[in-house]
Design a protein around this motif. Sequence first.
Motif, PDB file in Angstrom:
ATOM      1  N   HIS A 125       0.830  -1.204   0.000  1.00 22.53           N
ATOM      2  CA  HIS A 125       0.000   0.000   0.000  1.00 22.53           C
ATOM      3  C   HIS A 125       0.868   1.258   0.000  1.00 22.53           C
ATOM      4  O   HIS A 125       0.636   2.196  -0.788  1.00 22.53           O
ATOM      5  CB  HIS A 125      -0.919  -0.015   1.224  1.00 22.53           C
ATOM      6  CG  HIS A 125      -1.808   1.178   1.325  1.00 22.53           C
ATOM      7  ND1 HIS A 125      -2.772   1.471   0.383  1.00 22.53           N
ATOM      8  CD2 HIS A 125      -1.879   2.173   2.258  1.00 22.53           C
ATOM      9  CE1 HIS A 125      -3.406   2.585   0.727  1.00 22.53           C
ATOM     10  NE2 HIS A 125      -2.874   3.031   1.853  1.00 22.53           N
ATOM     11  N   LEU A 126       1.864   1.288   0.866  1.00 27.45           N
ATOM     12  CA  LEU A 126       2.766   2.449   0.911  1.00 27.45           C
ATOM     13  C   LEU A 126       3.513   2.617  -0.406  1.00 27.45           C
ATOM     14  O   LEU A 126       3.700   3.738  -0.889  1.00 27.45           O
ATOM     15  CB  LEU A 126       3.767   2.288   2.045  1.00 27.45           C
ATOM     16  CG  LEU A 126       3.257   2.460   3.477  1.00 27.45           C
ATOM     17  CD1 LEU A 126       4.383   2.152   4.476  1.00 27.45           C
ATOM     18  CD2 LEU A 126       2.724   3.861   3.714  1.00 27.45           C
ATOM     19  N   GLY A 127       3.935   1.497  -0.978  1.00 29.05           N
ATOM     20  CA  GLY A 127       4.695   1.557  -2.216  1.00 29.05           C
ATOM     21  C   GLY A 127       3.935   2.192  -3.361  1.00 29.05           C
ATOM     22  O   GLY A 127       4.544   2.750  -4.277  1.00 29.05           O
ATOM     23  N   GLY A 128       2.606   2.113  -3.321  1.00 29.64           N
ATOM     24  CA  GLY A 128       1.797   2.675  -4.392  1.00 29.64           C
ATOM     25  C   GLY A 128       1.423   4.130  -4.206  1.00 29.64           C
ATOM     26  O   GLY A 128       0.792   4.725  -5.089  1.00 29.64           O
ATOM     27  N   LEU A 129       1.817   4.732  -3.089  1.00 31.55           N
ATOM     28  CA  LEU A 129       1.395   6.110  -2.816  1.00 31.55           C
ATOM     29  C   LEU A 129       2.254   7.142  -3.529  1.00 31.55           C
ATOM     30  O   LEU A 129       1.758   8.199  -3.922  1.00 31.55           O
ATOM     31  CB  LEU A 129       1.408   6.369  -1.309  1.00 31.55           C
ATOM     32  CG  LEU A 129       0.361   5.597  -0.506  1.00 31.55           C
ATOM     33  CD1 LEU A 129       0.509   5.900   0.985  1.00 31.55           C
ATOM     34  CD2 LEU A 129      -1.050   5.958  -0.972  1.00 31.55           C
ATOM     35  N   ARG A 130       3.551   6.856  -3.696  1.00 29.38           N
ATOM     36  CA  ARG A 130       4.447   7.778  -4.411  1.00 29.38           C
ATOM     37  C   ARG A 130       5.786   7.093  -4.625  1.00 29.38           C
ATOM     38  O   ARG A 130       6.052   6.010  -4.086  1.00 29.38           O
ATOM     39  CB  ARG A 130       4.617   9.080  -3.637  1.00 29.38           C
ATOM     40  CG  ARG A 130       5.438   8.954  -2.365  1.00 29.38           C
ATOM     41  CD  ARG A 130       5.762  10.321  -1.804  1.00 29.38           C
ATOM     42  NE  ARG A 130       6.707  10.221  -0.705  1.00 29.38           N
ATOM     43  CZ  ARG A 130       6.609  10.920   0.416  1.00 29.38           C
ATOM     44  NH1 ARG A 130       5.612  11.753   0.581  1.00 29.38           N
ATOM     45  NH2 ARG A 130       7.513  10.789   1.361  1.00 29.38           N
ATOM     46  N   GLU A 131       6.689   7.768  -5.374  1.00 33.47           N
ATOM     47  CA  GLU A 131       7.975   7.176  -5.720  1.00 33.47           C
ATOM     48  C   GLU A 131       8.990   7.240  -4.579  1.00 33.47           C
ATOM     49  O   GLU A 131       9.783   6.336  -4.402  1.00 33.47           O
ATOM     50  CB  GLU A 131       8.555   7.880  -6.952  1.00 33.47           C
ATOM     51  CG  GLU A 131       7.934   7.424  -8.255  1.00 33.47           C
ATOM     52  CD  GLU A 131       8.224   5.962  -8.547  1.00 33.47           C
ATOM     53  OE1 GLU A 131       9.349   5.513  -8.311  1.00 33.47           O
ATOM     54  OE2 GLU A 131       7.310   5.267  -8.997  1.00 33.47           O
ATOM     55  N   GLY A 132       9.013   8.321  -3.819  1.00 32.45           N
ATOM     56  CA  GLY A 132      10.053   8.528  -2.815  1.00 32.45           C
ATOM     57  C   GLY A 132      10.011   7.515  -1.688  1.00 32.45           C
ATOM     58  O   GLY A 132       9.175   6.616  -1.646  1.00 32.45           O
ATOM     59  N   ARG A 133      10.920   7.706  -0.757  1.00 36.18           N
ATOM     60  CA  ARG A 133      11.060   6.747   0.345  1.00 36.18           C
ATOM     61  C   ARG A 133       9.847   6.762   1.265  1.00 36.18           C
ATOM     62  O   ARG A 133       9.308   7.814   1.597  1.00 36.18           O
ATOM     63  CB  ARG A 133      12.326   7.058   1.152  1.00 36.18           C
ATOM     64  CG  ARG A 133      12.427   6.256   2.437  1.00 36.18           C
ATOM     65  CD  ARG A 133      13.755   6.442   3.117  1.00 36.18           C
ATOM     66  NE  ARG A 133      14.807   5.689   2.445  1.00 36.18           N
ATOM     67  CZ  ARG A 133      16.005   5.454   2.972  1.00 36.18           C
ATOM     68  NH1 ARG A 133      16.316   5.928   4.152  1.00 36.18           N
ATOM     69  NH2 ARG A 133      16.911   4.755   2.318  1.00 36.18           N
ATOM     70  N   LYS A 134       9.425   5.580   1.670  1.00 36.39           N
ATOM     71  CA  LYS A 134       8.407   5.384   2.696  1.00 36.39           C
ATOM     72  C   LYS A 134       8.989   4.493   3.775  1.00 36.39           C
ATOM     73  O   LYS A 134       9.856   3.672   3.480  1.00 36.39           O
ATOM     74  CB  LYS A 134       7.144   4.717   2.115  1.00 36.39           C
ATOM     75  CG  LYS A 134       6.297   5.624   1.224  1.00 36.39           C
ATOM     76  CD  LYS A 134       6.835   5.780  -0.176  1.00 36.39           C
ATOM     77  CE  LYS A 134       6.923   4.481  -0.943  1.00 36.39           C
ATOM     78  NZ  LYS A 134       7.331   4.679  -2.360  1.00 36.39           N
ATOM     79  N   SER A 135       8.527   4.643   5.002  1.00 33.57           N
ATOM     80  CA  SER A 135       9.144   3.922   6.120  1.00 33.57           C
ATOM     81  C   SER A 135       8.107   3.141   6.904  1.00 33.57           C
ATOM     82  O   SER A 135       7.032   3.662   7.228  1.00 33.57           O
ATOM     83  CB  SER A 135       9.842   4.911   7.068  1.00 33.57           C
ATOM     84  OG  SER A 135      10.797   5.691   6.372  1.00 33.57           O
ATOM     85  N   VAL A 136       8.452   1.894   7.213  1.00 36.96           N
ATOM     86  CA  VAL A 136       7.664   1.068   8.120  1.00 36.96           C
ATOM     87  C   VAL A 136       8.505   0.800   9.359  1.00 36.96           C
ATOM     88  O   VAL A 136       9.672   0.400   9.250  1.00 36.96           O
ATOM     89  CB  VAL A 136       7.256  -0.267   7.472  1.00 36.96           C
ATOM     90  CG1 VAL A 136       6.606  -1.190   8.507  1.00 36.96           C
ATOM     91  CG2 VAL A 136       6.301  -0.037   6.314  1.00 36.96           C
ATOM     92  N   VAL A 137       7.928   1.039  10.529  1.00 37.54           N
ATOM     93  CA  VAL A 137       8.585   0.698  11.787  1.00 37.54           C
ATOM     94  C   VAL A 137       7.889  -0.556  12.311  1.00 37.54           C
ATOM     95  O   VAL A 137       6.729  -0.501  12.734  1.00 37.54           O
ATOM     96  CB  VAL A 137       8.493   1.843  12.809  1.00 37.54           C
ATOM     97  CG1 VAL A 137       9.209   1.458  14.101  1.00 37.54           C
ATOM     98  CG2 VAL A 137       9.094   3.129  12.232  1.00 37.54           C
ATOM     99  N   PHE A 138       8.584  -1.684  12.247  1.00 36.75           N
ATOM    100  CA  PHE A 138       8.010  -2.981  12.611  1.00 36.75           C
ATOM    101  C   PHE A 138       8.391  -3.270  14.061  1.00 36.75           C
ATOM    102  O   PHE A 138       9.541  -3.571  14.370  1.00 36.75           O
ATOM    103  CB  PHE A 138       8.534  -4.061  11.669  1.00 36.75           C
ATOM    104  CG  PHE A 138       7.866  -5.400  11.824  1.00 36.75           C
ATOM    105  CD1 PHE A 138       6.499  -5.531  11.675  1.00 36.75           C
ATOM    106  CD2 PHE A 138       8.610  -6.535  12.086  1.00 36.75           C
ATOM    107  CE1 PHE A 138       5.885  -6.771  11.797  1.00 36.75           C
ATOM    108  CE2 PHE A 138       8.012  -7.775  12.209  1.00 36.75           C
ATOM    109  CZ  PHE A 138       6.643  -7.892  12.064  1.00 36.75           C
ATOM    110  N   PHE A 139       7.414  -3.181  14.952  1.00 39.32           N
ATOM    111  CA  PHE A 139       7.636  -3.360  16.392  1.00 39.32           C
ATOM    112  C   PHE A 139       7.297  -4.795  16.746  1.00 39.32           C
ATOM    113  O   PHE A 139       6.128  -5.167  16.846  1.00 39.32           O
ATOM    114  CB  PHE A 139       6.751  -2.377  17.167  1.00 39.32           C
ATOM    115  CG  PHE A 139       7.164  -2.191  18.595  1.00 39.32           C
ATOM    116  CD1 PHE A 139       8.100  -1.234  18.947  1.00 39.32           C
ATOM    117  CD2 PHE A 139       6.614  -2.976  19.593  1.00 39.32           C
ATOM    118  CE1 PHE A 139       8.487  -1.063  20.268  1.00 39.32           C
ATOM    119  CE2 PHE A 139       6.991  -2.823  20.910  1.00 39.32           C
ATOM    120  CZ  PHE A 139       7.930  -1.856  21.248  1.00 39.32           C
TER     121      PHE A 139
END
Length: 257
Positions: A125-139
């Motif tokens: 889902h995040l990957g489809g929002l825009r080209e730049g970097r997106k971050s997931v914090v996996f707790f």
Amino acid sequence: IRSPEHAAREAAREDVRLFAVFLDDYHVDKTPAITATSRTVLKDLIEKFGPNDLVAIVDPLTPLSHVKFTRSREEMLSTVESFEGRRGQTFPVRSVMEEAQLRERNLWELRGGVSLSALGAIVTHLGGLREGRKSVVFFSQGPPLGGLGGANENRLQDVLEAANRGNVTIHVIDPRPLGRAPMGGSDVLFRLYNETGGRAVINSNQPSGRLDGIIVDASAYYLLGYTPLRAFADGKFHRIDVKVKRRGMRVTARRGY
């Protein structure tokens, strides 16, 4: 953020940082010490988000239709104040799906699959929002993979491929204190941060002091394009080393594709 459409428009802006905080309660111990540490670290992380950041807080049972991005610090703090792990716990049952899980013999491996599938969904889902970097914090303390070559191994590989395809960096936080977690984290956690260019907060008695790097990485980065010489996709993982000429610099980058 007034609506999903509003969130999508804001997410497309280059001056907006995108974060998803994945609370993997299935794989966090339910002990007073771990619960207290978890809430403290999560609150400290939220305090580091900027006023322009978009943040979604999800867990293994959050469907994509219920993923909500917010800038409200109060809303985020309210969510993490009640967080506690459920590793090894079967009750209370939170959904019809969990009730069905109880009838399976491989319950813990099954829950590992739920976490990895949900992580894959939010990464995609995040990957489809825009080209730049997106971050997931996996707790998480790390979901189990089960048998070699099993379904969870395939799910993990799907997560890594989706992250690398969508420019999503996965950072991991294991709330266990020094000496309680494997060096480098569990195999799943190691692969998640190592193969997506993320950071690891693991084996630390002061995890809050190591959160700054997660925020900085989302602020200052280069997006480099690379085209291999061969004209076909062979389906194999190819390692890439990114180096700089200036002395004293340390590069954090995706390990390959």
